[in-house]
Design a protein around this motif. Structure first.
Motif, PDB file in Angstrom:
ATOM      1  N   GLN A 171       0.816  -1.200   0.000  1.00  0.00           N
ATOM      2  CA  GLN A 171       0.000   0.000   0.000  1.00  0.00           C
ATOM      3  C   GLN A 171       0.862   1.267   0.000  1.00  0.00           C
ATOM      4  O   GLN A 171       2.075   1.235   0.257  1.00  0.00           O
ATOM      5  N   ILE A 172       0.225   2.406  -0.296  1.00  0.00           N
ATOM      6  CA  ILE A 172       0.815   3.721  -0.055  1.00  0.00           C
ATOM      7  C   ILE A 172      -0.020   4.375   1.038  1.00  0.00           C
ATOM      8  O   ILE A 172      -1.198   4.663   0.840  1.00  0.00           O
ATOM      9  N   LEU A 173       0.581   4.567   2.192  1.00  0.00           N
ATOM     10  CA  LEU A 173      -0.091   5.191   3.324  1.00  0.00           C
ATOM     11  C   LEU A 173       0.464   6.592   3.510  1.00  0.00           C
ATOM     12  O   LEU A 173       1.674   6.771   3.671  1.00  0.00           O
ATOM     13  N   GLY A 174      -0.401   7.592   3.477  1.00  0.00           N
ATOM     14  CA  GLY A 174       0.011   8.970   3.722  1.00  0.00           C
ATOM     15  C   GLY A 174      -0.156   9.330   5.184  1.00  0.00           C
ATOM     16  O   GLY A 174      -1.115   8.912   5.836  1.00  0.00           O
ATOM     17  N   ILE A 175       0.790  10.095   5.713  1.00  0.00           N
ATOM     18  CA  ILE A 175       0.739  10.558   7.097  1.00  0.00           C
ATOM     19  C   ILE A 175       0.586  12.073   7.106  1.00  0.00           C
ATOM     20  O   ILE A 175       1.419  12.798   6.556  1.00  0.00           O
ATOM     21  N   LEU A 176      -0.491  12.558   7.721  1.00  0.00           N
ATOM     22  CA  LEU A 176      -0.738  13.990   7.867  1.00  0.00           C
ATOM     23  C   LEU A 176      -0.612  14.383   9.330  1.00  0.00           C
ATOM     24  O   LEU A 176      -0.752  13.556  10.230  1.00  0.00           O
ATOM     25  N   GLY A 177      -0.391  15.665   9.547  1.00  0.00           N
ATOM     26  CA  GLY A 177      -0.358  16.182  10.908  1.00  0.00           C
ATOM     27  C   GLY A 177       0.225  17.573  10.909  1.00  0.00           C
ATOM     28  O   GLY A 177       1.049  17.906  10.054  1.00  0.00           O
ATOM     29  N   PRO A 178      -0.190  18.417  11.855  1.00  0.00           N
ATOM     30  CA  PRO A 178       0.369  19.769  11.929  1.00  0.00           C
ATOM     31  C   PRO A 178       1.846  19.730  12.297  1.00  0.00           C
ATOM     32  O   PRO A 178       2.361  18.705  12.756  1.00  0.00           O
ATOM     33  N   ASN A 179       2.522  20.852  12.087  1.00  0.00           N
ATOM     34  CA  ASN A 179       3.931  20.935  12.478  1.00  0.00           C
ATOM     35  C   ASN A 179       4.074  20.631  13.963  1.00  0.00           C
ATOM     36  O   ASN A 179       3.290  21.108  14.787  1.00  0.00           O
ATOM     37  N   GLY A 180       5.077  19.825  14.297  1.00  0.00           N
ATOM     38  CA  GLY A 180       5.298  19.458  15.687  1.00  0.00           C
ATOM     39  C   GLY A 180       4.488  18.272  16.163  1.00  0.00           C
ATOM     40  O   GLY A 180       4.533  17.924  17.348  1.00  0.00           O
ATOM     41  N   ALA A 181       3.755  17.643  15.241  1.00  0.00           N
ATOM     42  CA  ALA A 181       2.913  16.512  15.636  1.00  0.00           C
ATOM     43  C   ALA A 181       3.721  15.244  15.912  1.00  0.00           C
ATOM     44  O   ALA A 181       3.202  14.307  16.509  1.00  0.00           O
ATOM     45  N   GLY A 182       4.974  15.199  15.441  1.00  0.00           N
ATOM     46  CA  GLY A 182       5.806  14.020  15.675  1.00  0.00           C
ATOM     47  C   GLY A 182       5.995  13.147  14.451  1.00  0.00           C
ATOM     48  O   GLY A 182       6.435  12.005  14.565  1.00  0.00           O
ATOM     49  N   LYS A 183       5.707  13.692  13.267  1.00  0.00           N
ATOM     50  CA  LYS A 183       5.756  12.877  12.048  1.00  0.00           C
ATOM     51  C   LYS A 183       7.179  12.393  11.745  1.00  0.00           C
ATOM     52  O   LYS A 183       7.393  11.207  11.483  1.00  0.00           O
ATOM     53  N   THR A 184       8.145  13.311  11.790  1.00  0.00           N
ATOM     54  CA  THR A 184       9.523  12.909  11.509  1.00  0.00           C
ATOM     55  C   THR A 184      10.059  12.008  12.624  1.00  0.00           C
ATOM     56  O   THR A 184      10.825  11.074  12.362  1.00  0.00           O
ATOM     57  N   THR A 185       9.651  12.258  13.865  1.00  0.00           N
ATOM     58  CA  THR A 185      10.042  11.359  14.968  1.00  0.00           C
ATOM     59  C   THR A 185       9.508   9.956  14.721  1.00  0.00           C
ATOM     60  O   THR A 185      10.185   8.962  15.013  1.00  0.00           O
ATOM     61  N   LEU A 186       8.307   9.872  14.164  1.00  0.00           N
ATOM     62  CA  LEU A 186       7.751   8.560  13.816  1.00  0.00           C
ATOM     63  C   LEU A 186       8.673   7.837  12.835  1.00  0.00           C
ATOM     64  O   LEU A 186       8.996   6.665  13.030  1.00  0.00           O
ATOM     65  N   PHE A 187       9.111   8.526  11.783  1.00  0.00           N
ATOM     66  CA  PHE A 187      10.028   7.910  10.824  1.00  0.00           C
ATOM     67  C   PHE A 187      11.363   7.556  11.472  1.00  0.00           C
ATOM     68  O   PHE A 187      11.931   6.495  11.217  1.00  0.00           O
ATOM     69  N   ASN A 188      11.869   8.470  12.314  1.00  0.00           N
ATOM     70  CA  ASN A 188      13.143   8.195  12.994  1.00  0.00           C
ATOM     71  C   ASN A 188      13.045   6.953  13.873  1.00  0.00           C
ATOM     72  O   ASN A 188      14.037   6.228  14.053  1.00  0.00           O
ATOM     73  N   THR A 189      11.870   6.722  14.409  1.00  0.00           N
ATOM     74  CA  THR A 189      11.659   5.544  15.257  1.00  0.00           C
ATOM     75  C   THR A 189      11.578   4.275  14.413  1.00  0.00           C
ATOM     76  O   THR A 189      12.112   3.227  14.796  1.00  0.00           O
ATOM     77  N   ILE A 190      10.930   4.365  13.251  1.00  0.00           N
ATOM     78  CA  ILE A 190      10.815   3.198  12.378  1.00  0.00           C
ATOM     79  C   ILE A 190      12.172   2.802  11.799  1.00  0.00           C
ATOM     80  O   ILE A 190      12.506   1.623  11.725  1.00  0.00           O
ATOM     81  N   ASN A 191      12.984   3.802  11.417  1.00  0.00           N
ATOM     82  CA  ASN A 191      14.237   3.441  10.755  1.00  0.00           C
ATOM     83  C   ASN A 191      15.422   3.333  11.702  1.00  0.00           C
ATOM     84  O   ASN A 191      16.516   2.943  11.285  1.00  0.00           O
ATOM     85  N   GLY A 192      15.228   3.641  12.982  1.00  0.00           N
ATOM     86  CA  GLY A 192      16.261   3.340  13.967  1.00  0.00           C
ATOM     87  C   GLY A 192      17.069   4.514  14.470  1.00  0.00           C
ATOM     88  O   GLY A 192      17.960   4.329  15.308  1.00  0.00           O
ATOM     89  N   ASN A 193      16.778   5.731  14.026  1.00  0.00           N
ATOM     90  CA  ASN A 193      17.497   6.900  14.545  1.00  0.00           C
ATOM     91  C   ASN A 193      17.077   7.236  15.973  1.00  0.00           C
ATOM     92  O   ASN A 193      17.833   7.876  16.706  1.00  0.00           O
ATOM     93  N   VAL A 194      15.860   6.830  16.345  1.00  0.00           N
ATOM     94  CA  VAL A 194      15.344   7.062  17.689  1.00  0.00           C
ATOM     95  C   VAL A 194      14.858   5.729  18.262  1.00  0.00           C
ATOM     96  O   VAL A 194      14.161   4.981  17.574  1.00  0.00           O
ATOM     97  N   VAL A 195      15.247   5.452  19.505  1.00  0.00           N
ATOM     98  CA  VAL A 195      14.805   4.232  20.178  1.00  0.00           C
ATOM     99  C   VAL A 195      13.605   4.564  21.056  1.00  0.00           C
ATOM    100  O   VAL A 195      13.671   5.475  21.894  1.00  0.00           O
ATOM    101  N   PRO A 196      12.478   3.878  20.871  1.00  0.00           N
ATOM    102  CA  PRO A 196      11.294   4.200  21.677  1.00  0.00           C
ATOM    103  C   PRO A 196      11.495   3.850  23.150  1.00  0.00           C
ATOM    104  O   PRO A 196      12.200   2.895  23.483  1.00  0.00           O
ATOM    105  N   ALA A 197      10.851   4.638  24.007  1.00  0.00           N
ATOM    106  CA  ALA A 197      10.920   4.359  25.446  1.00  0.00           C
ATOM    107  C   ALA A 197      10.128   3.120  25.805  1.00  0.00           C
ATOM    108  O   ALA A 197      10.468   2.391  26.752  1.00  0.00           O
TER     109      ALA A 197
END
Length: 235
Positions: free
Chosen positions: A28-54
């Motif tokens: 599928q192609i899933l689009g992610i929307l959200g206002p600035n500061g919603a955490g969208k890039t953090t979500l990607f960083n968590t999926i690809n390993g730049n950020v480790v979830p608590a």
């Protein structure tokens, strides 16, 4: 293909993602929307390993990948672009893509060279392979981000605002490339503020707000949703 269960990320006590759940189906192609500061890039960083979830779990196919590094996740078939391109300016376009191709699955140096050349062709940059990356236009920098990700032969491609700053014509060129990538069975998760591009590609849109996915539906239903209009469009 991808499942996030109760994933939380906090920076200095500030919760950016909180008990977030997200499923991505293969193909599928899933689009992610959200206002600035919603955490969208953090979500990607968590999926690809730049950020480790608590807390919480990230599962890619049959494997839990929470503790895997970025360079361990890439060979699994996960690659991404970045919202702000940061190439090696003094290296050629081809050399930039070759560095990325080195981290793909099943990669000898010979295979990495072949993948880099293929990715440049697919992204429409083959004629600029020998140019210095620091001399590229914004559109070509976006193409370079895409070529680097494609050179890793991903099954899951994460696109972070790749259409941002481009003209309508340039967005159309980029959309054509992304559709071709998807047509070869690549699953795509795409963060984007340029809605008219995203809705032409995505089968579903998910809205991130307050650290959680608050709505998920077809593009038409999401954009007419009163709650989404309030938190995202300010209506």
């Amino acid at each position: 293909m991808l499942k996030l269960s109760s994933v939380s990320v906090a920076f200095k006590g500030l919760h950016v993602l909180e008990d977030l759940d997200l499923d991505v189906s293969e193909g599928q192609i899933l689009g992610i929307l959200g206002p600035n500061g919603a955490g969208k890039t953090t979500l990607f960083n968590t999926i690809n390993g730049n950020v480790v979830p608590a807390s919480g779990e990230i599962r890619f196919r049959d494997a839990v990948i929470n503790k895997k590094s970025v360079w361990d996740r890439s060979p699994l078939g996960i690659s991404r672009t970045f919202q702000v391109p940061k190439p090696f300016h003094d290296m050629s376009v081809y050399e930039n893509v070759l560095v990325a191709a080195h981290f793909a699955r099943n990669g000898s140096f010979k295979e990495a060279k072949h993948r880099a050349a293929e990715a440049l062709e697919e992204a429409g940059l083959a004629d600029k392979a020998d140019d210095k990356a620091g001399m590229l236009t914004l559109l070509d920098l976006k193409r370079l981000e895409l070529a680097k990700a494609l050179s890793q032969d991903p099954d899951l491609l994460l696109l972070d605002e790749i259409a941002g700053g481009l003209t309508d014509q340039e967005c159309g060129e980029l959309l054509r490339i992304i559709r071709a990538v998807h047509a070869r069975s690549t699953t795509i998760v795409w963060i984007e503020h340029v809605l008219h591009v995203l809705v032409k590609a995505a089968s579903e849109l998910a809205v991130l707000y307050g650290g959680k996915i608050i709505e998920r539906d077809t593009p038409d239903r999401i954009l007419s949703n009163a709650k989404v209009q309030e938190v995202y469009l300010g209506v």
